[in-house]
Motif scaffolding. Structure first.
Motif, mmCIF file in Angstrom:
data_model
loop_
_atom_site.group_PDB
_atom_site.id
_atom_site.type_symbol
_atom_site.label_atom_id
_atom_site.label_comp_id
_atom_site.label_asym_id
_atom_site.label_seq_id
_atom_site.Cartn_x
_atom_site.Cartn_y
_atom_site.Cartn_z
ATOM 1 N N GLU A 192 6.898 -35.611 -47.859
ATOM 2 C CA GLU A 192 6.617 -34.745 -49.008
ATOM 3 C C GLU A 192 7.591 -34.996 -50.152
ATOM 4 O O GLU A 192 7.214 -34.959 -51.324
ATOM 5 N N PHE A 193 8.849 -35.263 -49.817
ATOM 6 C CA PHE A 193 9.828 -35.558 -50.871
ATOM 7 C C PHE A 193 9.500 -36.872 -51.567
ATOM 8 O O PHE A 193 9.658 -36.993 -52.781
ATOM 9 N N ILE A 194 9.063 -37.864 -50.808
ATOM 10 C CA ILE A 194 8.670 -39.130 -51.428
ATOM 11 C C ILE A 194 7.452 -38.922 -52.308
ATOM 12 O O ILE A 194 7.357 -39.451 -53.419
ATOM 13 N N ARG A 195 6.512 -38.123 -51.842
ATOM 14 C CA ARG A 195 5.269 -37.904 -52.576
ATOM 15 C C ARG A 195 5.505 -37.113 -53.865
ATOM 16 O O ARG A 195 4.960 -37.455 -54.922
ATOM 17 N N GLU A 196 6.284 -36.044 -53.803
ATOM 18 C CA GLU A 196 6.445 -35.167 -54.968
ATOM 19 C C GLU A 196 7.654 -35.522 -55.824
ATOM 20 O O GLU A 196 7.587 -35.515 -57.042
ATOM 21 N N LYS A 197 8.770 -35.818 -55.169
ATOM 22 C CA LYS A 197 10.014 -36.053 -55.900
ATOM 23 C C LYS A 197 10.319 -37.522 -56.138
ATOM 24 O O LYS A 197 11.252 -37.851 -56.878
ATOM 25 N N LYS A 198 9.523 -38.386 -55.505
ATOM 26 C CA LYS A 198 9.755 -39.836 -55.620
ATOM 27 C C LYS A 198 11.182 -40.192 -55.216
ATOM 28 O O LYS A 198 11.788 -41.128 -55.747
ATOM 29 N N SER A 199 11.721 -39.458 -54.251
ATOM 30 C CA SER A 199 13.086 -39.678 -53.775
ATOM 31 C C SER A 199 13.118 -39.572 -52.258
ATOM 32 O O SER A 199 12.263 -38.941 -51.640
ATOM 33 N N VAL A 200 14.137 -40.174 -51.683
ATOM 34 C CA VAL A 200 14.292 -40.159 -50.231
ATOM 35 C C VAL A 200 15.116 -38.954 -49.814
ATOM 36 O O VAL A 200 16.175 -38.675 -50.389
ATOM 37 N N LEU A 201 14.616 -38.223 -48.830
ATOM 38 C CA LEU A 201 15.362 -37.133 -48.221
ATOM 39 C C LEU A 201 16.051 -37.693 -46.984
ATOM 40 O O LEU A 201 15.403 -38.051 -46.001
ATOM 41 N N HIS A 202 17.367 -37.785 -47.027
ATOM 42 C CA HIS A 202 18.128 -38.380 -45.930
ATOM 43 C C HIS A 202 18.383 -37.333 -44.844
ATOM 44 O O HIS A 202 19.120 -36.372 -45.047
ATOM 45 N N GLY A 203 17.747 -37.544 -43.689
ATOM 46 C CA GLY A 203 17.953 -36.630 -42.572
ATOM 47 C C GLY A 203 19.165 -37.037 -41.752
ATOM 48 O O GLY A 203 19.332 -38.210 -41.391
ATOM 49 N N LEU A 204 20.030 -36.078 -41.463
ATOM 50 C CA LEU A 204 21.209 -36.326 -40.634
ATOM 51 C C LEU A 204 20.824 -36.079 -39.175
ATOM 52 O O LEU A 204 20.453 -34.975 -38.801
ATOM 53 N N ALA A 205 20.891 -37.122 -38.354
ATOM 54 C CA ALA A 205 20.423 -37.049 -36.971
ATOM 55 C C ALA A 205 21.554 -37.372 -35.995
ATOM 56 O O ALA A 205 22.585 -37.932 -36.370
ATOM 57 N N HIS A 206 21.328 -37.023 -34.725
ATOM 58 C CA HIS A 206 22.331 -37.262 -33.684
ATOM 59 C C HIS A 206 22.653 -38.757 -33.606
ATOM 60 O O HIS A 206 21.750 -39.594 -33.567
ATOM 61 N N PRO A 207 23.938 -39.128 -33.565
ATOM 62 C CA PRO A 207 24.314 -40.554 -33.560
ATOM 63 C C PRO A 207 23.709 -41.349 -32.405
ATOM 64 O O PRO A 207 23.446 -42.542 -32.542
#
Length: 273
Positions: A192-207
């Motif tokens: 949705e962020f790519i579609r609307e904001k044209k930007s990447v939402l960086h998810g912080l995940a378990h290493p």
């Protein structure tokens, strides 16, 4: 990327199986023996030079009917240094000529694209291409129906609107939420962020997600590769501050891995910095 198939025993088994009668009819027996000896000699030489190969990806096809790609890939991954396996379950022998194989995506997901000998998760990140976005499995209608996600945001005047209009067009923005459905909601938010904001939402995940072994090649590896392509980053205080310093969109689930297995309503809060 290099793909090596030199397991001579299984190869000869294929050649001398159903095709043996046909080959001995067309090719004289002595000529066939001579060619097989040449093949054995070539395979022995290739095996003796494996230590000089610097390939970092061994790709195999799930439907290769000509060569034992899967067994050979596992063998090579144990012999070559810093080598990763990538599975293309629905492809055949001519893997690089077939549809559904994006070599660039494979190079990016395996962290082969980098400016130095060591991969830098920020400097070497390439935003997903339009092809990668359109072919994202989570963009399929059945996944969106299954998730049933609806996006709402709050404008500065307090009005709640559908979509992400209430989120700033520039970061840094920290989005905090709780897990739902084993964390697969992450993919919906990123899309949705790519579609609307044209930007990447960086998810912080378990290493540990970024350090999966060969045994997870079929189950988790494809999902982890997608996570890497679409901005997933190992969670740490340093990485979080780096994202904010770079004026990025960051997604954080404070509940962590334990919360993944709890069925709760997903909520999100955005903090503008």
């Amino acid at each position: 990327m290099e793909m090596v198939n030199i397991h001579i025993g299984q190869l000869l088994g294929n050649l001398t199986g159903d095709m043996s009668h046909m080959m001995t009819t067309i090719i004289p027996k002595d000529t066939l023996k001579w060619r097989i000896k040449l093949l054995e000699s070539a395979a022995a030489y290739a095996n003796s030079r494996l230590h000089a190969i610097t390939a970092q990806i061994v790709a195999f096809s799930g439907k290769d009917k000509l060569l034992p790609s899967k067994n050979e890939a596992h063998r090579l991954s144990g012999l070559l240094k810093h080598c990763n396996i990538r599975v293309f379950e629905e492809n055949g022998h001519a893997i690089l000529l077939e549809s559904g194989v994006n070599v660039l995506s494979t190079i990016k997901a395996s962290q082969m694209y980098r400016h130095s000998s060591k991969f830098d998760i920020f400097r070497d990140f390439l935003p997903p291409s339009m092809t990668e976005f359109k072919t994202l499995p989570m963009e399929a209608w059945w996944f969106r129906v299954f998730m049933g996600a609806a996006m709402f945001s709050t404008m500065e005047d307090g009005k709640i609107v559908r979509g992400l209009a209430g989120i700033p067009d520039e970061g840094p923005v920290l989005i905090v939420g709780n897990h739902m459905l084993w964390g697969f909601d992450y993919f919906v938010l990123v899309s949705e962020f790519i579609r609307e904001k044209k930007s990447v939402l960086h998810g912080l995940a378990h290493p540990e997600i970024f350090q999966l072994g060969v045994e997870y090649e079929h189950i988790l590896m494809p999902c982890v590769d997608i996570m890497k392509l679409f901005g997933g980053i190992p969670v740490s205080g340093r990485n979080l501050f780096k994202l904010l310093e770079r004026k990025s969109y960051a997604l954080l689930y404070p509940g962590g891995a334990r919360e993944v297995f709890h069925r709760k309503v997903c909520y999100l809060s955005s903090y503008f910095i």
